[in-house]
Write a protein that holds these residues in place. Structure first.
Motif: not given
Length: 158
Positions: A60-62, A74-79, A139-140
């Motif tokens: 899901l993250l991908g 999504t960047a925060g969850c991936a982090a 950036m987002a």
């Protein structure tokens, strides 16, 4: 330039998370064995739950990163996920555990990349990926804030 950088980061992170999830989704017992190789204290029910849920979370993250959906989230969850991976691989590196990190095997691209599957290599790789998540998040957020209008002396954009 910023759009191109965001796209490149999204492709790298999204592709890696998607590949990692897809490599695990049909093999929960292998994922469970990889979890146990870290020799951390987890109840069996939690380790089993993680072994079944982790591949789907990575997929899901991908997909979210590749599609550019809710990039700050999504960047925060991936982090956050990478932060956990850094702690786990870092403790395995420090304890000199012979782990199977459960990571994507990048040695198919080049034999030298097999070093990224060792505890030290996985830790360092995850630190770099975490930095990319931070850059993407920054950036987002900048793109979102740009649409709010100019900041005035009162600071409320009016």
């Amino acid at each position: 330039m910023k759009r191109a950088a965001m796209m490149a980061i999204r492709l790298v992170l999204g592709g890696l998370f998607l590949a990692a999830g897809l490599s695990k989704v049909g093999a929960p017992l292998q994922t469970l064995a990889a979890i146990y190789s870290y020799q951390i204290v987890l109840p069996d029910w939690l380790a089993t739950t993680v072994a079944h849920a982790l591949p789907w979370m990575e997929i899901l993250l991908g997909l979210g990163l590749l599609a550019g959906l809710w990039l700050p989230v999504t960047a925060g969850c991936a982090a956050a996920m990478l932060g956990v991976f850094i702690v786990l691989t870092g403790q395995a590196w420090w304890r000199e555990l012979p782990i199977d990190c459960g990571c994507v095997d990048l040695s198919v691209l080049h034999p030298a990349l097999a070093a990224l599957s060792t505890p030290a290599g996985a830790t360092l790789r995850n630190v770099v990926l975490l930095a990319l998540c931070g850059a993407l998040f920054w950036m987002a957020r900048g793109r979102q804030n740009r649409h709010l209008g100019p900041i005035t002396a009162r600071g409320n954009g009016q």
